[in-house]
Write a protein that holds these residues in place. Structure first.
Motif, PDB file in Angstrom:
ATOM      1  N   PRO A  13       0.880  -1.186  -0.109  1.00 51.66           N
ATOM      2  CA  PRO A  13      -0.021   0.078   0.154  1.00 51.66           C
ATOM      3  C   PRO A  13       0.809   1.261   0.029  1.00 51.66           C
ATOM      4  O   PRO A  13       2.007   1.423   0.400  1.00 51.66           O
ATOM      5  N   SER A  14       0.369   2.439  -0.607  1.00 49.76           N
ATOM      6  CA  SER A  14       0.912   3.581  -0.497  1.00 49.76           C
ATOM      7  C   SER A  14       1.254   4.053   0.867  1.00 49.76           C
ATOM      8  O   SER A  14       0.296   4.116   1.398  1.00 49.76           O
ATOM      9  N   LYS A  15       2.299   4.969   1.098  1.00 50.99           N
ATOM     10  CA  LYS A  15       2.413   5.414   2.336  1.00 50.99           C
ATOM     11  C   LYS A  15       2.009   6.816   2.216  1.00 50.99           C
ATOM     12  O   LYS A  15       2.230   7.781   3.218  1.00 50.99           O
ATOM     13  N   ILE A  16       1.655   7.529   1.544  1.00 48.71           N
ATOM     14  CA  ILE A  16       1.235   8.731   1.364  1.00 48.71           C
ATOM     15  C   ILE A  16      -0.070   8.816   1.694  1.00 48.71           C
ATOM     16  O   ILE A  16      -0.860   8.156   1.258  1.00 48.71           O
TER      17      ILE A  16
END
Length: 181
Positions: free
Chosen positions: A2-5
């Protein structure tokens, strides 16, 4: 993965209420300001060193000038003393002196012949040497000085001395006791 942003990251990092961060532009400005300040300090330091060197050169030139002036004055005063001594020797030869009334003798210890019965560099006529024959003309009150005339120079002098016929004063410690003719 998953994206960490997160969506709230933008507002948190770059929004109007976000803390001010340096960034590349701020680093560039700081670097330029630091370089300019260092350049100004270097220019100022080189100016100060050049100014200090000029001051040292001026001080050295002034010291040389002061030394040259002092040397010239000392040489002039020495020449004046020499000329004065020569003039005194000539006047001592030319002045009439009293007739001898004490006796004759010799120089036992070399020393100075003087114009006056006092110890002073200014009144030295010249040197008398052991063995010089003298004529005693007069003595001072306590007989510590004699007014003498050089009759004959010693045969073996150690250097230049007073010529025959010159009158002057000499300490009694330099002379033999006078003998009456």
């Amino acid at each position: 993965m998953p994206s960490k942003i997160r969506n709230s990251d933008w507002e948190e990092l770059f929004g109007p209420r976000a803390p001010k961060r340096g960034g590349p532009l701020n680093v560039l400005v700081n670097l330029i300001v630091t370089i300019v300040v260092l350049c100004l300090l270097g220019v100022g330091w080189s100016y100060l060193m050049r100014f200090r060197d000029e001051r040292q050169q001026q001080a050295a030139e002034q010291a040389k000038l002061a030394w040259a002036t002092a040397y010239a004055q000392a040489t002039a005063s020495a020449m004046a003393l020499t000329a004065e001594a020569q003039a005194a020797a000539l006047t001592a030869e030319a002045q009439p002196t009293p007739e001898p009334n004490i006796g004759t003798g010799t120089v036992t210890n070399g020393g100075n012949l003087r114009r006056d019965p006092t110890v002073s560099e200014a009144n030295v006529i010249g040197l008398i040497w052991p063995g010089d024959q003298v004529l005693f003309l007069e003595k001072n009150e306590d007989a510590s000085w004699y007014h003498i005339r050089i009759v004959a120079p010693a045969a073996e002098r150690g250097g230049a001395g007073v010529a025959a016929g010159v009158d002057g004063w000499a300490s009694a410690s330099l002379l033999s006791p006078p003998t009456t003719p």
